[in-house]
Design a protein around this motif. Structure first.
Motif, short mmCIF file in Angstrom:
data_model
loop_
_atom_site.label_atom_id
_atom_site.label_comp_id
_atom_site.label_asym_id
_atom_site.label_seq_id
_atom_site.Cartn_x
_atom_site.Cartn_y
_atom_site.Cartn_z
N ILE A 157 -23.23 -11.33 -25.97
CA ILE A 157 -23.36 -12.30 -24.89
C ILE A 157 -23.01 -11.60 -23.58
O ILE A 157 -21.85 -11.25 -23.34
N GLY A 158 -24.00 -11.35 -22.74
CA GLY A 158 -23.78 -10.73 -21.44
C GLY A 158 -24.22 -11.68 -20.34
O GLY A 158 -25.43 -11.89 -20.16
N MET A 159 -23.28 -12.25 -19.59
CA MET A 159 -23.61 -13.27 -18.59
C MET A 159 -22.88 -13.05 -17.26
O MET A 159 -22.67 -14.00 -16.51
N ARG A 160 -22.47 -11.84 -16.97
CA ARG A 160 -21.86 -11.54 -15.68
C ARG A 160 -22.95 -11.36 -14.64
O ARG A 160 -23.89 -10.61 -14.89
N PRO A 161 -22.87 -11.94 -13.46
CA PRO A 161 -21.95 -12.97 -12.97
C PRO A 161 -22.62 -14.33 -12.92
O PRO A 161 -22.62 -14.99 -11.88
N CYS A 162 -23.26 -14.74 -13.98
CA CYS A 162 -23.89 -16.06 -14.00
C CYS A 162 -22.83 -17.15 -13.81
O CYS A 162 -21.67 -16.98 -14.19
N SER A 163 -23.22 -18.24 -13.24
CA SER A 163 -22.29 -19.34 -12.99
C SER A 163 -22.20 -20.23 -14.22
O SER A 163 -23.14 -20.96 -14.54
N LEU A 164 -21.07 -20.15 -14.92
CA LEU A 164 -20.88 -20.93 -16.15
C LEU A 164 -19.90 -22.07 -15.95
O LEU A 164 -19.81 -22.96 -16.79
N GLY A 165 -19.11 -22.02 -14.87
CA GLY A 165 -18.03 -22.97 -14.65
C GLY A 165 -18.47 -24.23 -13.92
O GLY A 165 -19.67 -24.48 -13.77
N PRO A 166 -17.45 -25.00 -13.47
CA PRO A 166 -16.04 -24.63 -13.47
C PRO A 166 -15.33 -24.80 -14.82
O PRO A 166 -14.29 -24.20 -15.04
N GLN A 167 -15.86 -25.61 -15.72
CA GLN A 167 -15.23 -25.77 -17.01
C GLN A 167 -15.51 -24.55 -17.90
O GLN A 167 -16.56 -23.90 -17.77
N PHE A 168 -14.56 -24.26 -18.78
CA PHE A 168 -14.78 -23.17 -19.73
C PHE A 168 -15.95 -23.57 -20.63
O PHE A 168 -16.02 -24.68 -21.14
N PRO A 169 -16.93 -22.67 -20.82
CA PRO A 169 -18.14 -23.03 -21.58
C PRO A 169 -17.84 -23.39 -23.03
O PRO A 169 -17.54 -22.53 -23.85
N SER A 170 -17.95 -24.67 -23.33
CA SER A 170 -17.57 -25.16 -24.66
C SER A 170 -18.52 -24.71 -25.75
O SER A 170 -18.14 -24.65 -26.92
N TRP A 171 -19.76 -24.35 -25.40
CA TRP A 171 -20.72 -23.93 -26.41
C TRP A 171 -20.32 -22.62 -27.08
O TRP A 171 -20.77 -22.31 -28.18
N LEU A 172 -19.42 -21.86 -26.44
CA LEU A 172 -18.95 -20.62 -27.05
C LEU A 172 -18.17 -20.87 -28.34
O LEU A 172 -18.02 -19.98 -29.17
#
Length: 411
Positions: A157-172
């Motif tokens: 999983i490479g997602m730097r610097p995609c915007s995933l927040g502000p919540q911690f991504p629960s799908w992980l």
């Protein structure tokens, strides 16, 4: 060439697109055009010129590090494609929703482009076989519901610097085989959930959560790295003591957090001691620096500056014959510079500023070492002048307004 299955033209200077004749090789399974100078739009390079029977047989297509431009087209006609690499091009626009029709994809890499826009669940809905997803170094953002369960199990999983927040991504939570995770610089401002430390694969290799605002403490988990792991949790809001299992990694960066407690976890570790790089700077760590560094013979960097440490510089640091960088600035150390550091002949930088050290600078700091930068307070440590040839003392010596000196050692 009807029986041809693999074409590898990687690393040439090809500038035009894919020849139309390649679209009629009905058994072609792999086409590698990485590291060329293809400079047309992807519509021309792929969609038009692979419109023959090749589109039904092709399973691997590598187009990374070319000069492909414009937006990603509808690639759903490549129904057999399993591995698709487009990293390092000049692609723009959003990730097309039609990507979900490529249901055979196992590996998708579109990193290091200029993609932007939002990724929704519909993009990923049908990618049940996906194992590696690299979107890093684009301007993409995610809009996924908190109860979404991915249809895939990702190893990469490479997602730097995609915007995933502000919540911690629960799908992980559902990615139980992940060995490579980079969600650094992802605008996450949330507490790390307890389940996160249970999702690691049997051999986690790379975890990078740096440069977010992730808070919480880290429990001591029975996680065993294979000796090659990189853990980067720097520049967050983590707090509490540092758990024992993190010392099993090869590269450990916990700098710029609020960790507390002592460094004794380094001495109680029973791992294979492959620690190569250690950065615990800018935390709230306390107590003495332990004297067990001989366990970590491969260390090249120790960065402990700006903590609440105290005591003397431990003699066992002299056992680190590969050490190149030692930064102990502002750690309330006292006593003399230990003679054992003479054995660290690879040392290039030693920063001891803002401490309470006394005594003289040993001769080996200048003579017989490769050190290029040496920093310490000027007032309480002195040169034993008769020990040094005068030419060793002349090289650049700089003092700031507070009386701290930087000695740049010139061979």
């Amino acid at each position: 060439m009807p029986a041809l299955q693999c074409i590898n033209l990687k690393g040439n200077n090809l500038e035009c697109g894919i020849l139309k004749s390649l679209g009629n090789i009905c058994n072609l399974k792999e086409l590698n055009l990485e590291d060329n100078k293809l400079n047309r739009s992807l519509v021309v390079v792929v969609v038009k010129n692979l419109s023959g029977c090749t589109k039904d047989s092709l399973e691997v297509l590598h187009l990374a590090r070319n000069q492909l431009t414009r937006a990603l087209p509808d690639l759903s006609r490549l129904l057999s494609l399993r591995k698709f690499s487009l990293s390092g091009n000049q692609l723009e626009g959003p990730l097309p929703v039609s990507i979900e029709k490529m249901s055979q994809l196992v590996f998708l890499d579109v990193s290091s482009n200029s993609l932007h826009g939002v990724i929704y669940e519909v993009h990923l809905f049908n990618l049940t076989k996906l194992q590696a997803l690299s979107l890093s170094f684009n301007s993409l953002s995610f809009n996924l519901s908190s109860n979404w369960i991915p249809p895939f199990q990702l190893d990469y999983i490479g997602m730097r610097p995609c915007s995933l927040g502000p919540q911690f991504p629960s799908w992980l939570r559902w990615q139980n085989h992940c060995s490579y995770l980079d969600i650094s610089h992802s605008n996450i401002s949330d507490a790390i959930p307890d389940w996160f430390w249970n999702l690691t694969s049997p051999k986690p290799m790379y975890f990078n959560l740096s440069s977010n605002k992730i808070s919480g403490s880290i429990p001591n988990m029975p996680i065993k790295f294979d000796g090659m792991a990189l853990i980067d949790l720097s520049s967050n809001l983590f707090h509490g003591p540092i758990p024992l299992f993190l010392s099993n990694s090869m590269i450990l960066d916990l700098s710029n957090n609020m960790f507390i407690g002592s460094l004794l976890f380094l001495c109680t570790s029973t791992s294979n001691n492959n620690l190569y790089y250690l950065d615990l700077s800018n935390n709230l760590l306390s107590d003495e620096i332990p004297n067990c560094w001989n366990k970590y013979e491969g260390l090249i960097a120790i960065h402990l500056e700006n903590n609440n440490l105290l005591g003397v510089i431990p003699n066992s640091l002299g056992s680190l014959k590969f050490l190149k960088s030692l930064r102990l600035r502002n750690t309330s150390l006292y006593g003399e510079i230990p003679h054992s550091l003479k054995n660290c002949t690879e040392l290039l930088l030693m920063d001891l500023e803002e401490n309470k050290l006394t005594g003289m600078i040993p001769p080996w700091v200048v003579i017989g070492m490769r050190m290029q930068v040496f920093k310490l307070p000027i007032c309480k440590i002195y040169f034993c002048l008769y020990t040094f040839p005068i030419e060793c003392l002349i090289p650049l010596i700089q003092a700031d307004s507070e009386g701290h000196v930087t000695y740049r050692i010139v061979p």
